[in-house]
Each structure stands twice: as C-alpha cells, then as structure tokens.
Design a protein around this motif. Structure first.
Motif, short mmCIF file in Angstrom:
data_model
loop_
_atom_site.label_atom_id
_atom_site.label_comp_id
_atom_site.label_asym_id
_atom_site.label_seq_id
_atom_site.Cartn_x
_atom_site.Cartn_y
_atom_site.Cartn_z
N LEU A 98 0.92 -1.27 -0.07
CA LEU A 98 -0.07 -0.01 -0.15
C LEU A 98 0.91 1.29 0.07
O LEU A 98 0.40 2.41 -0.57
CB LEU A 98 -1.04 -0.18 1.27
N GLU A 99 2.02 1.23 0.87
CA GLU A 99 2.98 2.50 0.88
C GLU A 99 3.56 2.60 -0.51
O GLU A 99 3.67 3.47 -1.06
CB GLU A 99 3.76 2.30 1.89
N ASN A 100 3.58 1.50 -1.24
CA ASN A 100 4.34 1.50 -2.54
C ASN A 100 3.38 2.25 -3.60
O ASN A 100 3.80 2.96 -4.43
CB ASN A 100 4.69 0.13 -3.26
N GLY A 101 2.18 2.02 -3.39
CA GLY A 101 1.19 2.70 -4.17
C GLY A 101 0.03 1.83 -4.77
O GLY A 101 -0.68 2.10 -5.54
N TYR A 205 -5.41 19.78 -6.64
CA TYR A 205 -5.65 18.40 -7.24
C TYR A 205 -5.43 17.36 -6.44
O TYR A 205 -6.43 16.31 -6.38
CB TYR A 205 -4.50 18.49 -8.35
N ALA A 206 -4.37 17.51 -5.47
CA ALA A 206 -3.95 16.27 -4.70
C ALA A 206 -5.10 16.13 -3.57
O ALA A 206 -5.67 14.96 -3.30
CB ALA A 206 -2.81 16.77 -3.90
N ILE A 207 -5.84 16.90 -3.14
CA ILE A 207 -6.87 17.32 -2.13
C ILE A 207 -8.02 16.45 -2.80
O ILE A 207 -8.89 15.32 -2.30
CB ILE A 207 -7.14 18.55 -1.63
N ASN A 208 -8.31 17.05 -4.11
CA ASN A 208 -9.48 16.28 -4.70
C ASN A 208 -9.18 14.68 -4.84
O ASN A 208 -9.98 13.94 -4.82
CB ASN A 208 -9.75 17.09 -6.12
N LEU A 209 -8.01 14.36 -5.23
CA LEU A 209 -7.48 13.18 -5.37
C LEU A 209 -8.03 12.36 -4.03
O LEU A 209 -8.31 11.09 -3.96
CB LEU A 209 -6.34 12.66 -5.65
N ILE A 217 0.48 8.74 -0.04
CA ILE A 217 0.86 10.32 -0.37
C ILE A 217 1.88 10.08 -1.29
O ILE A 217 1.98 11.12 -1.88
CB ILE A 217 1.45 10.56 1.30
N GLN A 218 2.77 9.27 -1.56
CA GLN A 218 3.69 9.29 -2.45
C GLN A 218 3.21 9.48 -3.77
O GLN A 218 3.67 10.12 -4.79
CB GLN A 218 4.75 8.10 -2.33
N PHE A 219 2.03 8.82 -4.15
CA PHE A 219 1.35 8.81 -5.34
C PHE A 219 0.71 10.23 -5.56
O PHE A 219 1.16 10.83 -6.83
CB PHE A 219 0.08 7.89 -5.55
N LEU A 220 0.47 11.21 -4.39
CA LEU A 220 0.06 12.17 -4.71
C LEU A 220 1.25 13.19 -4.98
O LEU A 220 1.05 14.10 -5.84
CB LEU A 220 -0.64 12.77 -3.53
#
Length: 255
Positions: A98-101, A205-209, A217-220
């Motif tokens: 999950l941390e990896n994304g 954009y990050a908040i909407n994701l 978070i790394q994905f964001l």
C-alpha cells in the motif's frame, strides 16, 4: 452503439489460474491480455496502455512488487490501477504494498465476484478523476466572467504539465504575454502571485484525489510534480493547516 471494452493486462505464471481468471474477465466483458511474468509485461507496456493491471505477487524472473515499482517509474502509467493477487501476505507485506502505491490486493482463493467488483470500482475511480478535471480543474479559484478564458488557459497548461516542474517563462510564452504581465493578471484575479497559484492548484488537485479515494501520499507527490516528499508535505501543511497524513487520518482514510 457498441461500448468499448476495458483492456486488462493480467500477469500470472500459473497456467490453470491464469486461464481461469482470463475466462472470468472475458465473461464479464473485459478484453484480456495474459502474460506469464513481469519481464514480458514491461515489454508489452512499451507499446500498449491497458486500463488496469492485475498481477500475481510471487512469480519467477520478476515478482509483482518489483514489476509495480518498475511500472510506476514511468509517469505515463501512473494513472493505471494496479491489483496484486497473492496466496500469502503478512501485515508487513500488505502495508509495504500500500505504501508503494498498489491500489488494491486480493487473496487466493477468492470469489470471482470479489475480483470483478474491485476491478469495476477502480475503473470508476479513474474515470471520476478524469471527468472531474475535464469539467472543473480548479474549484477554489473565483473566475471573473471577463477573464474566464485567460484563467482557463492557465489552468489547462498547468493541468497538462502537472507532473513536471512548471516554468513560469514557458507558461507566459505559451500565453503570448510577458512574465510580468502574467503575474499581474494572476494577482488581479486571485490575489496570489503566479508561483503560489501554480503550487495551490497542484495542492487542490491532490486534495481532490484524496476525496476521490486516493490514500497513498507518494502517489500524490508524483501526480502533482512536487520535487520531493518533504516539500509536498511542507506545502500541504502550509496550505491546509495540517500534514497530509493527518488530513488522511481525519477523513478516516487507511494509509
């Protein structure tokens, strides 16, 4: 009118299981391309872009975790949902995935309906992101009607180059105005300088994701083009008032 079927890339080295999953997916109206290992998958992705990737975790030559990390190195594939299939996974391995994304995982043996529903949910999630940012790329900015086209052009450029470090000079050239004129017009419309406007656009954009369900978070960070995790965290806290992880926890999102 015929509806276009979603394309699924399946990576599974077990012949019986791969054949079974492929048949299930095709019966549920998906197009499936089935490969036996991660190396073949990386070669396939050089010329194809599936709608979703499903991969076994334990495979020869390259396992599912290594495959995922290699895929996410290519920004062109950041938006493709990725599901891990595995027979055994302890809590440490789950959290690492999950941390990896990784977007989701499914444990063997599994019900076919569980897999189908997870696939459909992720495809809807991806579609919702695309639709939202086609229609409303920056919800916090108040746009004056007379300047709507100008600000929309700025937003479109930022969105198109979201994952990159955006050059104000290149943006002004794109709009056929000087940097100083660009900054003055942005200040007039938003009470922000151009650098702040770009930064806050990315944060919005990050908040909407996050509100659409993204929990990594790394994905964001990667999606919004911040040059480091720490810089993203600092900007997020300055803008929202709390760190991104705390914001996720406040929404009861599993990190």
């Amino acid at each position: 009118m015929r509806v276009k079927k979603s394309e699924i890339l399946l990576i599974e080295d077990d012949l019986a299981l791969g054949n079974s999953i492929s048949e299930i997916l095709q019966l549920n109206h998906f197009n499936v391309h089935w490969l036996a290992n991660g190396i073949e998958a990386l070669e396939y992705l050089q010329t194809h872009e599936p709608d979703i990737i499903i991969s076994d975790l334990i495979m020869p030559f390259m396992d599912g975790e290594e495959l995922f990390v290699n895929i996410r190195k290519n920004h062109a594939f950041n938006r493709i949902p990725f599901i891990i299939i595995t027979a055994k996974m302890d809590d440490g391995a789950k959290y690492r995935q999950l941390e990896n994304g990784v977007n989701d995982y499914i444990m063997k043996p599994f019900k076919s309906m569980e897999l189908i529903l997870k696939i459909k949910n992720l495809l809807v999630f991806r579609s919702n992101i695309e639709k939202k940012y086609e229609q409303d790329p920056f919800s916090k900015v108040t746009i004056k009607l007379s300047e709507k086209d100008f600000l929309q052009s700025v937003n479109n450029y930022i969105l198109k180059n979201l994952k990159s470090k955006i050059s104000v000079e290149e943006l002004s050239t794109h709009l056929f105005i000087s940097r100083s004129t660009l900054d003055k017009r942005i200040r007039k419309l938003t009470k922000k300088n151009i650098s702040q406007y770009i930064r806050e656009y990315k944060l919005e954009y990050a908040i909407n994701l996050i509100h659409l369900g993204e929990r990594n978070i790394q994905f964001l960070v990667d999606e919004t083009g911040f040059n480091s995790f720490s810089y993203f965290s600092s900007c997020f806290k300055s803008y929202v008032g709390i760190h991104a992880r705390a914001y996720l926890q406040s929404l009861k999102v599993l990190v």
